[in-house]
Motif scaffolding. Sequence first.
Motif, short mmCIF file in Angstrom:
data_model
loop_
_atom_site.label_atom_id
_atom_site.label_comp_id
_atom_site.label_asym_id
_atom_site.label_seq_id
_atom_site.Cartn_x
_atom_site.Cartn_y
_atom_site.Cartn_z
N GLU A 1 -2.30 -0.81 -6.32
CA GLU A 1 -3.56 -0.11 -6.11
C GLU A 1 -4.44 -0.16 -7.35
O GLU A 1 -5.65 0.02 -7.27
CB GLU A 1 -3.27 1.34 -5.70
N GLY B 1 13.66 5.33 -11.41
CA GLY B 1 13.45 6.65 -10.83
C GLY B 1 14.20 7.76 -11.54
O GLY B 1 14.35 8.85 -11.00
N ALA C 1 3.40 0.32 -4.79
CA ALA C 1 2.06 0.62 -4.31
C ALA C 1 1.14 1.09 -5.44
O ALA C 1 -0.03 0.71 -5.50
CB ALA C 1 2.12 1.68 -3.21
N GLY C 2 1.69 1.91 -6.34
CA GLY C 2 0.87 2.44 -7.43
C GLY C 2 0.28 1.32 -8.27
O GLY C 2 -0.90 1.33 -8.61
N GLY C 3 1.13 0.34 -8.61
CA GLY C 3 0.66 -0.78 -9.42
C GLY C 3 -0.33 -1.64 -8.66
O GLY C 3 -1.36 -2.06 -9.19
N PRO D 1 6.42 4.47 -13.74
CA PRO D 1 6.71 5.89 -13.93
C PRO D 1 7.46 6.14 -15.23
O PRO D 1 7.21 7.13 -15.93
CB PRO D 1 7.57 6.25 -12.72
N LYS E 1 0.85 -1.19 0.00
CA LYS E 1 0.00 0.00 0.00
C LYS E 1 0.88 1.24 0.00
O LYS E 1 0.42 2.36 -0.22
CB LYS E 1 -0.91 0.00 1.22
N THR E 2 2.15 1.03 0.34
CA THR E 2 3.15 2.10 0.24
C THR E 2 4.37 1.51 -0.43
O THR E 2 4.48 0.31 -0.61
CB THR E 2 3.52 2.63 1.63
N GLY E 3 5.33 2.38 -0.77
CA GLY E 3 6.54 1.90 -1.41
C GLY E 3 6.41 1.90 -2.93
O GLY E 3 5.36 2.22 -3.46
N PRO E 4 7.50 1.53 -3.62
CA PRO E 4 7.55 1.67 -5.07
C PRO E 4 6.47 0.93 -5.84
O PRO E 4 6.04 1.38 -6.90
CB PRO E 4 8.93 1.10 -5.43
N TYR F 1 -1.20 5.74 -9.23
CA TYR F 1 -0.35 6.75 -9.87
C TYR F 1 -1.22 7.90 -10.30
O TYR F 1 -2.34 7.71 -10.74
CB TYR F 1 0.31 6.18 -11.12
N GLY G 1 -3.63 5.05 -3.49
CA GLY G 1 -2.23 4.79 -3.82
C GLY G 1 -1.94 4.77 -5.31
O GLY G 1 -0.84 4.47 -5.74
#
Lengths: 400, 288
Positions: free
Chosen positions: A46, A216, A42-44, A242, A37-40, B120, B118
């Motif tokens: 979610e 990054g 998390a976006g994926g 990203p 839910k956090t960390g690199p 993007y 969370g």
Amino acid sequence: MERRTILKTTAALALALGLATPALAQDTLKIGAVGPKTGPLAGGAEVTFWPNVRLWANDVNEAGGIDVGGTKRMVEIIEYDDQTNPGETIKAVQRLATQDEADFILAPYGTGLNIAAAPIFERYGYPMVTHTAISDQIEDLSSKFPNMYFLLGGATGLSGGVVEVLSQMRDAGEIGNTVAMVNVADAFGIELAEVGKPQLEAAGFEIVYETSYPLGTQDLSPVIKGAKDANPDAFVAWSYPPDTFGLTEQAMIEGLAPKAFYTAVATAFPAYAGRFGAAAEGVLGAGGVHADGEAFKEYAARHEAVTGAKPDYWASAPVYASFQILQQAIEGAGSTDKAAVAEYIAGNGFDTVIGPVEWDENNANAKYWTVGQWQGGVFKGVASTGRDGAVTAMPKAGWE
Amino acid sequence: MDILITGLLLGGTYALIAMGLNLQYGIARIMNLANGEFLVAGGFAAFWFWTAGQVSPLLTIFIVAPLAFALNWLIYVIMLRPLVMRAKSRGQLEVDAILTTFGLAFVSVGLMLAVFGGDYFSYSYLARPVTILGDTFALNRLTAAIAAAIICGALWLWLNKTRAGMSIRAIAVAPDSARLVGIDVPKLSALAFALGGAVTAVGGALISTFLTLDASTGVMFTLKALVIVIMGGVGDVRGTIVAALLLGLLETFVATMIDPGLTLAAAYLLFVLILLFRPQGLFGRRTA
């Protein structure tokens, strides 16, 4: 007076809870869910993982629960954030097994976190149907961890799909022979680049530009400028979310517009089309689904209705399918005994939202989507290792 | 020429990332580890205004700046001033501040996850090519670099040409002596901290036009900012600008001429070299 009312209410509540709790504990199945839910990552997660956990729990409970040997049992999800940290994943799985005494645990999110958690799943005897682990070590892993299953495919298949699509486009006279290939310097990107390069060369493609960039990287314009100077017929990027966005935007700005433009993870996210709109048309990416199939359309509609977000066009459906497999195995085995359920998974095929799933000799789903393309606002599968419904890839006509 | 301009644009981005931390660390003496989270929050605001009402991020910054200023002021007064009051030495304050803001960073990430999710968040704004001297560049990066130049220039002028600025510089040099000459140290420290937060959030809003952020990317920016601030010299606006531009130029040069994979290595090599030969930073004062 007032105090007495409060006391009464509290007592009543306590009584109600006291009565309800044992009944509830007996009836519900405790299902553990561990993911970032956090960390690199998390976006994926979610986009792909967490909404499906909620959707599945909702679907199961709406239908009255999972049928375990004649009694319907509702599911209760226990969620843990692993902060994209393998150590935390291990701790969370351990906690679910020992403290929460979860009946079953859903496989974690991402290749690395699954591999990290596999020994713990094995130790406590939980079947592990992975949905987002991509690796060429499947054979090795499945021999070490016999209860580990793979739905999303391997690196060789994924890059092989790209080579297949590019070859078809070349044979149709749509593109020439030169490829610019870049990758993110992280596990996924490095493995794909290592596997993909010899495949491209074996298919007779000439790699005119090749480089990697750190995870990054804040300015990808040197990468795109380098690729553009090589004037390739196809651009292939083994990229993470990203940088998938960054490379695409930079390519639009620099006017790098080959007939075949491929970026890997996150190209299949609804946010990709959301950001680039019509310019996304014709972009190739990792994954794909049978977007015109009724099963996916129905699933996508439900996903949006329940979670408020659209599923992605790659791993979302396999994630959901992995939960379905677990559910069908519990119902098939007619018990919540982990060994019995594991045995049922090993010995049976399953009918899921991604179609029928059969295991090969390495406990892997051999039929998976490899490449998709944005066509008319939908990311459609154009190459797979045996799934129905692929459409023909079309050449990309610039960014306008 | 191409490398020079690309490098300067990237340097502008880095200046936006680092300038706020420089104010907070250099002047208010708070090593704010939650700095990156405020940058991401600024980006979130820009994203939200853009998707909800097509409000240009260039206008959003005028909403973000006062909000971030007020919020950071409150954070300083409520959370950090007690630490400043009880700290017996600068070292102790630094340790306390690091621990406190580390916690603050976690809270911020949690809040952003709860509010925005969370996922993007990325949008397209000014993603158009502009041609300068025959080469193409992204308009949104150019805009951000120009904004960085304006913000840094304004800060430099304010610090060097006004009375308040002079007082703030005095605090940066010697907080104890500054009090003796009638400078309201607590008030101006809070001002510097809040200003730093505002600059960071504005930077985040501008950066979000070309970088894809999510709720937990903040720490990446905190690290980069820290490296730049230390390279440039703590508490010196010029130092941060020069270090940011230097880093941007170096990374672009390495990426274009050698290999994009080596940019990180080159950046940290520069960092190590500066620490070895000028431990106080490019423009820093040697501590007695």
